[in-house]
Design a protein around this motif. Structure first.
Motif, PDB file in Angstrom:
ATOM      1  N   GLU A 170      57.254  17.585  39.570  1.00 17.96           N
ATOM      2  CA  GLU A 170      56.384  18.658  40.016  1.00 17.96           C
ATOM      3  C   GLU A 170      57.186  19.801  40.641  1.00 17.96           C
ATOM      4  O   GLU A 170      56.833  20.964  40.548  1.00 17.96           O
ATOM      5  CB  GLU A 170      55.411  18.095  41.050  1.00 17.96           C
ATOM      6  N   VAL A 171      58.258  19.431  41.271  1.00 17.00           N
ATOM      7  CA  VAL A 171      59.072  20.428  41.961  1.00 17.00           C
ATOM      8  C   VAL A 171      60.021  21.124  40.990  1.00 17.00           C
ATOM      9  O   VAL A 171      60.463  22.245  41.219  1.00 17.00           O
ATOM     10  CB  VAL A 171      59.911  19.753  43.070  1.00 17.00           C
ATOM     11  N   GLY A 172      60.297  20.472  39.880  1.00 15.52           N
ATOM     12  CA  GLY A 172      61.252  21.053  38.940  1.00 15.52           C
ATOM     13  C   GLY A 172      62.230  19.983  38.561  1.00 15.52           C
ATOM     14  O   GLY A 172      62.279  18.922  39.173  1.00 15.52           O
ATOM     15  N   GLY A 173      63.034  20.293  37.533  1.00 13.00           N
ATOM     16  CA  GLY A 173      63.941  19.268  37.021  1.00 13.00           C
ATOM     17  C   GLY A 173      65.213  19.176  37.838  1.00 13.00           C
ATOM     18  O   GLY A 173      65.235  19.460  39.029  1.00 13.00           O
ATOM     19  N   GLU A 174      66.262  18.817  37.144  1.00 14.60           N
ATOM     20  CA  GLU A 174      67.539  18.657  37.825  1.00 14.60           C
ATOM     21  C   GLU A 174      68.221  20.000  38.070  1.00 14.60           C
ATOM     22  O   GLU A 174      67.931  20.981  37.406  1.00 14.60           O
ATOM     23  CB  GLU A 174      68.442  17.784  36.954  1.00 14.60           C
ATOM     24  N   ARG A 175      69.124  19.982  39.026  1.00 13.99           N
ATOM     25  CA  ARG A 175      69.889  21.191  39.333  1.00 13.99           C
ATOM     26  C   ARG A 175      71.377  20.876  39.242  1.00 13.99           C
ATOM     27  O   ARG A 175      71.812  19.803  39.620  1.00 13.99           O
ATOM     28  CB  ARG A 175      69.601  21.675  40.762  1.00 13.99           C
ATOM     29  N   LEU A 176      72.075  21.876  38.736  1.00 13.46           N
ATOM     30  CA  LEU A 176      73.525  21.745  38.683  1.00 13.46           C
ATOM     31  C   LEU A 176      74.075  22.485  39.893  1.00 13.46           C
ATOM     32  O   LEU A 176      73.680  23.621  40.166  1.00 13.46           O
ATOM     33  CB  LEU A 176      74.017  22.394  37.385  1.00 13.46           C
ATOM     34  N   GLU A 177      74.957  21.851  40.624  1.00 10.77           N
ATOM     35  CA  GLU A 177      75.552  22.509  41.783  1.00 10.77           C
ATOM     36  C   GLU A 177      77.059  22.465  41.655  1.00 10.77           C
ATOM     37  O   GLU A 177      77.633  21.420  41.369  1.00 10.77           O
ATOM     38  CB  GLU A 177      75.138  21.801  43.079  1.00 10.77           C
ATOM     39  N   ILE A 178      77.650  23.598  41.897  1.00 12.82           N
ATOM     40  CA  ILE A 178      79.097  23.651  41.696  1.00 12.82           C
ATOM     41  C   ILE A 178      79.728  24.520  42.770  1.00 12.82           C
ATOM     42  O   ILE A 178      79.207  25.575  43.124  1.00 12.82           O
ATOM     43  CB  ILE A 178      79.389  24.159  40.262  1.00 12.82           C
ATOM     44  N   VAL A 179      80.828  24.057  43.327  1.00 15.45           N
ATOM     45  CA  VAL A 179      81.546  24.808  44.363  1.00 15.45           C
ATOM     46  C   VAL A 179      82.896  25.218  43.781  1.00 15.45           C
ATOM     47  O   VAL A 179      83.622  24.382  43.244  1.00 15.45           O
ATOM     48  CB  VAL A 179      81.753  23.948  45.632  1.00 15.45           C
ATOM     49  N   VAL A 180      83.207  26.507  43.870  1.00 18.72           N
ATOM     50  CA  VAL A 180      84.477  27.002  43.319  1.00 18.72           C
ATOM     51  C   VAL A 180      85.193  27.868  44.345  1.00 18.72           C
ATOM     52  O   VAL A 180      84.632  28.203  45.389  1.00 18.72           O
ATOM     53  CB  VAL A 180      84.234  27.835  42.027  1.00 18.72           C
ATOM     54  N   GLU A 181      86.448  28.269  44.012  1.00 17.19           N
ATOM     55  CA  GLU A 181      87.171  29.224  44.858  1.00 17.19           C
ATOM     56  C   GLU A 181      86.425  30.548  44.866  1.00 17.19           C
ATOM     57  O   GLU A 181      85.780  30.919  43.887  1.00 17.19           O
ATOM     58  CB  GLU A 181      88.585  29.468  44.293  1.00 17.19           C
ATOM     59  N   GLU A 182      86.567  31.260  45.959  1.00 16.89           N
ATOM     60  CA  GLU A 182      85.886  32.542  46.133  1.00 16.89           C
ATOM     61  C   GLU A 182      86.093  33.463  44.931  1.00 16.89           C
ATOM     62  O   GLU A 182      85.152  34.060  44.399  1.00 16.89           O
ATOM     63  CB  GLU A 182      86.429  33.223  47.395  1.00 16.89           C
ATOM     64  N   SER A 183      87.357  33.522  44.471  1.00 16.98           N
ATOM     65  CA  SER A 183      87.700  34.468  43.408  1.00 16.98           C
ATOM     66  C   SER A 183      87.067  34.104  42.060  1.00 16.98           C
ATOM     67  O   SER A 183      86.948  34.932  41.172  1.00 16.98           O
ATOM     68  CB  SER A 183      89.224  34.531  43.252  1.00 16.98           C
ATOM     69  N   ASP A 184      86.658  32.834  41.929  1.00 14.60           N
ATOM     70  CA  ASP A 184      86.112  32.386  40.647  1.00 14.60           C
ATOM     71  C   ASP A 184      84.592  32.462  40.564  1.00 14.60           C
ATOM     72  O   ASP A 184      84.006  32.157  39.531  1.00 14.60           O
ATOM     73  CB  ASP A 184      86.522  30.926  40.389  1.00 14.60           C
ATOM     74  N   ILE A 185      83.952  32.849  41.682  1.00 13.05           N
ATOM     75  CA  ILE A 185      82.491  32.755  41.729  1.00 13.05           C
ATOM     76  C   ILE A 185      81.807  33.472  40.567  1.00 13.05           C
ATOM     77  O   ILE A 185      80.986  32.896  39.857  1.00 13.05           O
ATOM     78  CB  ILE A 185      81.940  33.274  43.078  1.00 13.05           C
ATOM     79  N   ASN A 186      82.225  34.749  40.340  1.00 14.49           N
ATOM     80  CA  ASN A 186      81.512  35.528  39.324  1.00 14.49           C
ATOM     81  C   ASN A 186      81.676  34.968  37.919  1.00 14.49           C
ATOM     82  O   ASN A 186      80.707  34.841  37.171  1.00 14.49           O
ATOM     83  CB  ASN A 186      81.934  36.992  39.374  1.00 14.49           C
ATOM     84  N   ALA A 187      82.910  34.582  37.604  1.00 17.21           N
ATOM     85  CA  ALA A 187      83.169  34.027  36.276  1.00 17.21           C
ATOM     86  C   ALA A 187      82.396  32.732  36.070  1.00 17.21           C
ATOM     87  O   ALA A 187      81.743  32.518  35.041  1.00 17.21           O
ATOM     88  CB  ALA A 187      84.667  33.783  36.100  1.00 17.21           C
ATOM     89  N   ALA A 188      82.447  31.883  37.081  1.00 18.86           N
ATOM     90  CA  ALA A 188      81.769  30.598  36.972  1.00 18.86           C
ATOM     91  C   ALA A 188      80.256  30.787  36.842  1.00 18.86           C
ATOM     92  O   ALA A 188      79.590  30.112  36.063  1.00 18.86           O
ATOM     93  CB  ALA A 188      82.090  29.747  38.202  1.00 18.86           C
ATOM     94  N   ARG A 189      79.782  31.774  37.589  1.00 20.55           N
ATOM     95  CA  ARG A 189      78.350  32.018  37.569  1.00 20.55           C
ATOM     96  C   ARG A 189      77.868  32.410  36.173  1.00 20.55           C
ATOM     97  O   ARG A 189      76.813  31.933  35.705  1.00 20.55           O
ATOM     98  CB  ARG A 189      78.032  33.128  38.574  1.00 20.55           C
ATOM     99  N   ALA A 190      78.665  33.243  35.525  1.00 18.79           N
ATOM    100  CA  ALA A 190      78.311  33.687  34.182  1.00 18.79           C
ATOM    101  C   ALA A 190      78.214  32.498  33.231  1.00 18.79           C
ATOM    102  O   ALA A 190      77.268  32.375  32.445  1.00 18.79           O
ATOM    103  CB  ALA A 190      79.350  34.690  33.676  1.00 18.79           C
ATOM    104  N   VAL A 191      79.190  31.601  33.322  1.00 19.97           N
ATOM    105  CA  VAL A 191      79.193  30.403  32.466  1.00 19.97           C
ATOM    106  C   VAL A 191      77.930  29.576  32.698  1.00 19.97           C
ATOM    107  O   VAL A 191      77.223  29.186  31.767  1.00 19.97           O
ATOM    108  CB  VAL A 191      80.447  29.543  32.766  1.00 19.97           C
ATOM    109  N   ILE A 192      77.672  29.345  33.963  1.00 22.22           N
ATOM    110  CA  ILE A 192      76.541  28.474  34.302  1.00 22.22           C
ATOM    111  C   ILE A 192      75.226  29.073  33.826  1.00 22.22           C
ATOM    112  O   ILE A 192      74.383  28.385  33.244  1.00 22.22           O
ATOM    113  CB  ILE A 192      76.514  28.221  35.820  1.00 22.22           C
ATOM    114  N   GLU A 193      75.075  30.375  34.044  1.00 26.30           N
ATOM    115  CA  GLU A 193      73.804  30.986  33.676  1.00 26.30           C
ATOM    116  C   GLU A 193      73.596  30.956  32.168  1.00 26.30           C
ATOM    117  O   GLU A 193      72.484  30.766  31.679  1.00 26.30           O
ATOM    118  CB  GLU A 193      73.712  32.415  34.214  1.00 26.30           C
ATOM    119  N   ARG A 194      74.700  31.096  31.442  1.00 29.86           N
ATOM    120  CA  ARG A 194      74.584  31.059  29.985  1.00 29.86           C
ATOM    121  C   ARG A 194      74.155  29.657  29.526  1.00 29.86           C
ATOM    122  O   ARG A 194      73.221  29.502  28.748  1.00 29.86           O
ATOM    123  CB  ARG A 194      75.922  31.448  29.345  1.00 29.86           C
TER     124      ARG A 194
END
Ligand SMILES: Nc1ncnc2c1ncn2[C@@H]1O[C@H](COP(=O)(O)OP(=O)(O)O)[C@@H](O)[C@H]1O
Ligand SMILES: [Mg+2]
Lengths: 342, 267
Positions: free
Chosen positions: A236-260
């Protein structure tokens, strides 16, 4: 007679219908039209924050308290009309261990056995069995006041099992226990459940309901606000979530991958450098993300596929976290602060 | 088994539990007997001079006074015991068991009554050692002790009710004590009431403690020289008046207590 107990093709061991119980001339609604049922041989977890009405529910069902209105049956017997017959078939272990502290564990069990009208010999045999079952044999002849919290709760539970009740009520069986005590208690309860007991258990711990219960009702302010299996509630609340912690400098790149890969938007906690996004394909998505990040030479510091916790369930149903409810309830005049009671 | 025999055997289980407590925590029994024995010694030797002219000396009149005072404190003891069981949630557990609604309170009052037997025996021996010599027949002496036990038992029922409504063991013990302690002194137990102001004399005359003391003095074979101010009914007929008080107390508090127990809510 038995036919009366059959609803939806399943036997209901406990049925509560529209229970209402108010205090202070109606100012405090401890139970506000609460209905629930427990199928025979299953475990119902009643989940709710402090002050939600869990104890009041248990007290009504175990004949300690008369509801203002509504009605309830246990084992097909009306709790108000024939409380004595109900008491013959239930076991109750309340929120606080209710034992004679000056007596030993052995004395307590034999006393309760006698009060269940076992003969002296039967009571002693049963006490011995229960002490063994709950790993308390070594401490059997020590006064309860020397027991740890976990031992007390186990003995309290043992006392409620003396006559092998058809229906067992456990009110917050692990509240106040340390992690080890809690694990031990869970094991004990799980083994009871395997033995086929019908159990209604209340808890403030979302994880506990998830671990022990077949079905869960979430209650808040004396009302049932959700019910279902733990999986249904999570869905009811929603399915699974992916959570990932990266280095500060990698946030944007990683985010793009995940969203895709997730095919949707993500949220970022800058402070924790944590990106999270709902995913449909679960483990497959996880593997795909790992591959792509590896190709980009991004090394995740932490990586997890999270199923929503029941905390999230509470949040999404009530719009406030379980903890908030505790605070708002503490505003109400209540005697709870007394003594060591939590 | 029938339900009547069940009620009795259930009550006896509760009584047995109380006796087990005394074995596990003997301090309770020791304190319960040391305190009255100390009173016997203190009053006997501090106020012994009050007995000028009393046949057999002050101790003959003192002992019934202390016996009555001691059993009067049963009220506080019972109240504290029940309030403790409420606090611990034990009453909840008992109420969730298929036992009769009177078993727990019956068992408790019986247990406190048994404790009184032990205490009275110890005090009697202490009294004998310091010179107390009842002059009546054994039958009368026994009747005196039975009357004392019965009085303690009746007060125990007031204690049950107090314990069930208070839910706080320390408070109810203190309140009960504050209530009973003056009662035992606004009486003929330790000194003549004739030196009190008039209104207090009347109060002391009708005080159940006084009628009990006068009754036991009579049964132990002593003329009650403390406090025959008026030829009032209670001082002329102390045994009947005392029995009347006990019956009234029990007629009120037994049903009240059992009713209260049925809906006792430990929170
Ligand atoms: N005896 C009582 N008198 C007044 N209010 C009470 C009493 N018992 C419970 N309540 C109130 O009823 C509500 C539900 O209490 P309870 O059933 O104990 O909740 P929970 O067990 O879920 O913490 C709370 O707001 C509590 O303060
Ligand atoms: Mg509770």
């Amino acid at each position: 007679m038995l036919a009366l107990l059959v609803y939806d093709g399943a036997m209901k061991s406990v049925v509560a219908e529209n229970l209402v119980k108010t205090y202070r001339n109606g100012q405090v609604k401890a139970l506000d039209n609460l209905s629930l049922d427990v199928e025979e041989g299953t475990v119902l977890g009643v989940l709710g924050p402090n002050g939600a009405g869990k104890t009041t529910t248990v007290r009504v069902l175990s004949t300690l308290l008369k509801p203002d209105s509504g009605h309830a049956t246990v084992g097909g017997i009306d709790v108000v009309k024939d409380p004595k017959a109900v008491r013959e078939i239930i076991g109750l272990s309340g929120q606080y261990a209710a034992l004679d502290e000056t007596l030993t564990g052995w004395d307590n069990l034999v006393m309760f056995g006698r009060l269940y009208h076992l003969s002296g010999e039967q009571a002693r045999v049963r006490a011995k069995e229960l002490l063994e079952q709950f790993s308390l044999t070594d401490s059997a002849h020590r006064p309860i006041k020397t027991f740890s919290g976990g031992m007390r709760r186990r003995l309290d539970l043992a006392a409620s099992l003396i006559v092998r009740p058809k229906v067992l009520f456990l009110d917050e069986p692990t509240t106040g226990l340390d992690p080890r005590g809690r694990m031990e208690m869970w094991e004990v309860i799980q083994s009871l459940v395997k033995g086929g007991v019908t159990l209604l258990l209340t808890t403030q711990y979302l994880e506990e309901a998830d671990q022990l219960a077949d079905d869960i009702v979430v209650i808040d302010r004396g009302q049932v606000i959700a019910r279902g299996s733990s999986d249904q509630l999570k869905a009811e609340v929603g399915g699974e979530r992916l959570e990932i912690v990266v280095e500060e400098s990698d946030i944007n790149a990683a985010r793009a991958v995940i969203e895709r890969i997730a095919g949707g938007s993500s949220t970022v906690d800058q402070g924790l450098r944590k990106i999270s996004a709902p995913v449909r394909a679960g483990t497959d998505s996880l593997i795909e993300v790992v591959r792509e990040l590896d190709a980009l030479k991004i090394h995740p510091l932490d990586l997890a596929l999270k199923r929503p916790s029941l905390d999230d369930v509470f949040m999404s149903i009530t719009g406030h976290a379980a903890e908030e409810a505790v605070v708002s309830n503490a505003d109400q005049p209540s005697k709870k602060k007394k003594g060591g009671r939590k | 088994m029938s339900s009547v025999t069940h009620s009795v055997s259930d009550a006896l289980v509760i009584t047995k539990r109380q006796l087990q407590q005394l074995v596990r925590v003997p301090e309770v029994l020791i304190f319960n007997t040391i305190q009255p024995v100390m009173f016997v010694l203190l009053f006997r030797y501090v106020f012994g001079g009050l007995g000028a002219g009393i046949p057999g000396g002050y101790v003959q009149l003192l002992m019934p006074g202390i016996f009555v005072q001691t059993v009067t404190f049963t009220l506080a003891a019972t109240a504290q015991g029940l309030a403790q069981d409420m606090e611990k949630g034990l009453i909840d557990r008992f109420r969730s068991l298929p036992i009769s609604r009177s078993a727990v309170v019956m068992g408790r009052t019986l247990g406190d009554g048994l404790l009184n037997i032990v205490v009275l025996v110890v005090m009697g021996v202490a009294g004998y050692i310091v010179g107390w010599r009842p002059t009546s027949s054994l039958l009368h002496i026994a009747a005196g002790f039975i009357l004392l036990l019965f009085f303690g038992y009746a007060l125990s029922w007031c204690g049950v009710f107090a314990g069930l409504i208070s839910k706080d063991a320390r408070v109810v013990a203190n309140v009960s004590f504050l209530f009973t302690f003056p009662l035992t002194f606004l009486s003929n137990a330790f000194a003549s009431t004739t030196t009190m102001p008039k209104p207090l004399q009347y109060f002391a005359e009708w005080n159940p403690v006084s009628t009990m003391v006068a009754a036991t003095r009579q049964l132990f074979g002593f003329h009650n020289t403390f406090g025959v101010t008026a030829h009032s009914y209670p001082s002329e007929h102390p045994i009947v008046t005392s029995l009347f008080y006990m019956v009234v107390l029990m007629a009120i508090f037994m049903p009240l207590s059992v009713r209260r127990y049925k809906s006792a809510n430990s929170r």
